[in-house]
Design a protein around this motif. Structure first.
Motif, mmCIF file in Angstrom:
data_model
loop_
_atom_site.group_PDB
_atom_site.id
_atom_site.type_symbol
_atom_site.label_atom_id
_atom_site.label_comp_id
_atom_site.label_asym_id
_atom_site.label_seq_id
_atom_site.Cartn_x
_atom_site.Cartn_y
_atom_site.Cartn_z
ATOM 1 N N ALA A 157 39.249 34.730 45.819
ATOM 2 C CA ALA A 157 40.177 35.239 46.960
ATOM 3 C C ALA A 157 41.650 35.525 46.435
ATOM 4 N N ILE A 158 42.121 34.627 45.807
ATOM 5 C CA ILE A 158 43.499 34.958 45.349
ATOM 6 C C ILE A 158 43.735 35.629 44.203
ATOM 7 N N ALA A 159 42.848 35.795 43.192
ATOM 8 C CA ALA A 159 42.974 36.707 41.955
ATOM 9 C C ALA A 159 43.281 38.085 42.396
ATOM 10 N N PRO A 160 42.593 38.753 43.164
ATOM 11 C CA PRO A 160 43.125 40.036 43.605
ATOM 12 C C PRO A 160 44.436 40.166 44.105
ATOM 13 N N MET A 161 44.866 39.272 44.907
ATOM 14 C CA MET A 161 45.978 39.317 45.622
ATOM 15 C C MET A 161 47.249 39.143 44.424
ATOM 16 N N ILE A 162 46.973 38.397 43.430
ATOM 17 C CA ILE A 162 47.974 38.128 42.304
ATOM 18 C C ILE A 162 48.087 39.402 41.654
ATOM 19 N N ILE A 163 47.003 39.946 41.252
ATOM 20 C CA ILE A 163 46.809 41.237 40.383
ATOM 21 C C ILE A 163 47.880 42.371 41.227
ATOM 22 N N LEU A 171 54.284 44.396 36.685
ATOM 23 C CA LEU A 171 53.599 43.532 35.808
ATOM 24 C C LEU A 171 52.089 43.743 35.557
ATOM 25 N N SER A 172 51.859 44.038 34.521
ATOM 26 C CA SER A 172 50.310 44.270 34.304
ATOM 27 C C SER A 172 50.058 43.681 32.979
ATOM 28 N N GLY A 173 48.703 43.802 32.487
ATOM 29 C CA GLY A 173 48.180 43.554 31.322
ATOM 30 C C GLY A 173 47.833 41.831 31.240
ATOM 31 N N LEU A 174 48.259 41.348 30.216
ATOM 32 C CA LEU A 174 47.879 39.934 29.838
ATOM 33 C C LEU A 174 48.716 38.902 31.010
ATOM 34 N N LEU A 175 49.797 39.342 31.340
ATOM 35 C CA LEU A 175 50.638 38.179 32.256
ATOM 36 C C LEU A 175 49.755 37.820 33.667
ATOM 37 N N PRO A 176 49.284 38.873 34.203
ATOM 38 C CA PRO A 176 48.517 38.559 35.607
ATOM 39 C C PRO A 176 47.369 37.713 35.343
ATOM 40 N N LYS A 177 46.576 37.550 34.298
ATOM 41 C CA LYS A 177 45.378 36.943 33.879
ATOM 42 C C LYS A 177 45.993 35.677 33.533
ATOM 43 N N ALA A 178 47.137 35.583 32.787
ATOM 44 C CA ALA A 178 47.635 34.285 32.431
ATOM 45 C C ALA A 178 47.941 33.594 33.697
ATOM 46 N N ILE A 180 46.652 33.564 36.891
ATOM 47 C CA ILE A 180 45.657 33.115 37.436
ATOM 48 C C ILE A 180 44.988 31.709 36.692
ATOM 49 N N SER A 181 45.175 32.151 35.448
ATOM 50 C CA SER A 181 44.532 30.678 34.604
ATOM 51 C C SER A 181 45.689 29.589 34.953
ATOM 52 N N THR A 182 46.785 29.846 34.932
ATOM 53 C CA THR A 182 48.001 28.977 35.251
ATOM 54 C C THR A 182 47.472 28.121 36.675
ATOM 55 N N TYR A 183 47.310 29.074 37.658
ATOM 56 C CA TYR A 183 47.057 28.322 38.817
ATOM 57 C C TYR A 183 45.935 27.469 38.759
ATOM 58 N N LEU A 184 44.742 27.721 37.972
ATOM 59 C CA LEU A 184 43.885 26.551 37.818
ATOM 60 C C LEU A 184 44.166 25.626 36.882
ATOM 61 N N SER A 185 44.761 25.675 36.015
ATOM 62 C CA SER A 185 44.991 24.570 34.724
ATOM 63 C C SER A 185 45.857 23.863 35.147
ATOM 64 N N PHE A 186 47.039 24.013 36.006
ATOM 65 C CA PHE A 186 48.126 23.117 36.383
ATOM 66 C C PHE A 186 47.777 21.718 36.971
ATOM 67 N N MET A 251 37.983 40.113 36.343
ATOM 68 C CA MET A 251 36.830 41.124 37.163
ATOM 69 C C MET A 251 37.467 42.253 38.072
ATOM 70 N N PRO A 252 38.443 41.529 38.836
ATOM 71 C CA PRO A 252 38.940 42.398 40.216
ATOM 72 C C PRO A 252 39.882 43.383 39.421
ATOM 73 N N THR A 253 40.311 43.482 38.269
ATOM 74 C CA THR A 253 41.209 44.614 37.694
ATOM 75 C C THR A 253 40.672 45.609 37.303
ATOM 76 N N GLY A 254 39.225 45.932 37.140
ATOM 77 C CA GLY A 254 38.694 47.096 36.511
ATOM 78 C C GLY A 254 38.968 47.051 34.894
ATOM 79 N N ALA A 255 39.040 45.866 34.328
ATOM 80 C CA ALA A 255 39.712 45.571 32.842
ATOM 81 C C ALA A 255 38.624 46.175 32.089
ATOM 82 N N VAL A 256 38.931 46.807 31.006
ATOM 83 C CA VAL A 256 37.845 47.426 29.929
ATOM 84 C C VAL A 256 37.732 46.425 28.623
ATOM 85 N N ALA A 257 38.538 45.431 28.950
ATOM 86 C CA ALA A 257 38.707 44.617 27.756
ATOM 87 C C ALA A 257 38.539 43.065 28.170
#
Length: 308
Positions: A157-163, A171-178, A180-186, A251-257
């Motif tokens: 639910a929160i991942a699309p909001m962050i993106i 801000l796009s690319g690597l940082l938004p995904k990072a 989201i990882s920070t949100y889970l790992s801290f 997944m919610p970003t339509g990423a191609v990689a």
């Protein structure tokens, strides 16, 4: 003479077998073999209706051997067989250039980059929050409940909001995904470090006070070393969950990689073999990262003179 010479060889065979049985190798191999056998059985069971329907539409007669072979070699099976997944991983890892967008190495590196960045930020943030919570009563009463409450929000639910928010500020690319990882790992790092920093006994803290140690000296000489086992245990959890965050963020970003994009593309086009190969690649990356943290754990504790 010859009988005496042969007896050690005869006696050593049971010893080798018993050592293998008593160790981890044989039990692990037995479990793996059982999982593979069950996997093959379910692959036949789940893919059988589609294969029978294909035979009926083609008006083709079939034998049991042909049915079994065709069921385990479908192009788009409901459940791919183990050898199909292994073949896909081998093809997309070793027979395609790593720079190609069809390469599993390329997608794995994209996801790994976000994972490592998110893990690094999450670990640093978790340590800083834990230090503040342990040393300031106000933070313990105010921040800790919010840290716990933050994990009740589903990441999907929160991942699309962050993106969306980060894209809005450029801000796009690597940082938004990072992030989201920070949100889970801290979270595991905060909880583990708080427990570790509070692990010294009262008598040890009283001894530091007797030596007239400052707050910083008590932290650096007593609390920090005591927290190391807790920190690395938390980091093992954090690095694995960082990978999950990076995949979810793709997944919610339509990423191609990235492995998340690989999973999403496979689900869109019914490429179940591609989906399973990406899942196994993610599992391999997570296992490798956890192993690396475990090695660092042992080296640090050994350097500190503590039992690993």
């Amino acid at each position: 003479m010859s009988a005496a010479a042969e007896s050690p060889v005869v006696d050593s065979a049971p010893g080798v077998v018993s050592r293998l049985t008593a160790g981890k190798t044989v039990p692990i191999l037995v479990v793996v073999a059982a999982i593979i056998a069950i996997w093959y059985a379910f692959a036949v069971y789940l893919n059988a209706p589609g294969q029978i329907d294909a035979y009926e539409r083609a008006g083709e007669e079939w034998t049991a051997t042909q049915f079994l072979r065709d069921t385990l070699a479908q192009e788009r099976p409901v459940l791919p067989s183990p050898h199909q997944v292994v073949s896909e991983i081998w093809k997309t890892t070793f027979t395609i250039k790593p720079s190609s967008k069809r390469s599993l190495v390329y997608h794995g590196w994209v996801t790994l980059s976000a994972t490592l960045m998110g893990f690094a930020i999450g670990t640093l943030l978790g340590i800083l929050l834990a230090v503040g919570i342990v040393h300031h009563r106000a933070m313990d009463k105010s921040v800790m409940p919010w840290v716990i409450a933050s994990q009740t929000i589903p990441i999907l639910a929160i991942a699309p909001m962050i993106i969306v928010v980060l894209n809005a500020v450029g801000l796009s690319g690597l940082l938004p995904k990072a992030l989201i990882s920070t949100y889970l790992s801290f979270f595991p790092v905060v909880v583990g470090m708080v427990k570790g920093l509070r692990s010294p006994e009262a008598i040890q803290l009283d001894l530091m006070h007797t030596y007239n140690a400052s707050g910083f000296q008590t932290f650096w000489k007593l609390r920090w070393p005591s927290a190391m086992p807790y920190l690395f245990t938390s980091m093992k959890i954090a690095v694995a969950i960082s990978l999950v965050g990076a995949i979810v963020g793709e997944m919610p970003t339509g990423a191609v990689a990235g492995l998340g994009a690989r999973l999403l593309a496979g689900s869109y086009y019914g490429q179940t073999i591609q989906i399973w190969s990406a899942l196994f690649a993610a599992a391999a990356i997570a296992a490798t990262l956890v192993a690396i943290v475990g090695i660092a754990h042992r080296l640090v504790l050994k350097r500190m003179g503590m039992a690993a």
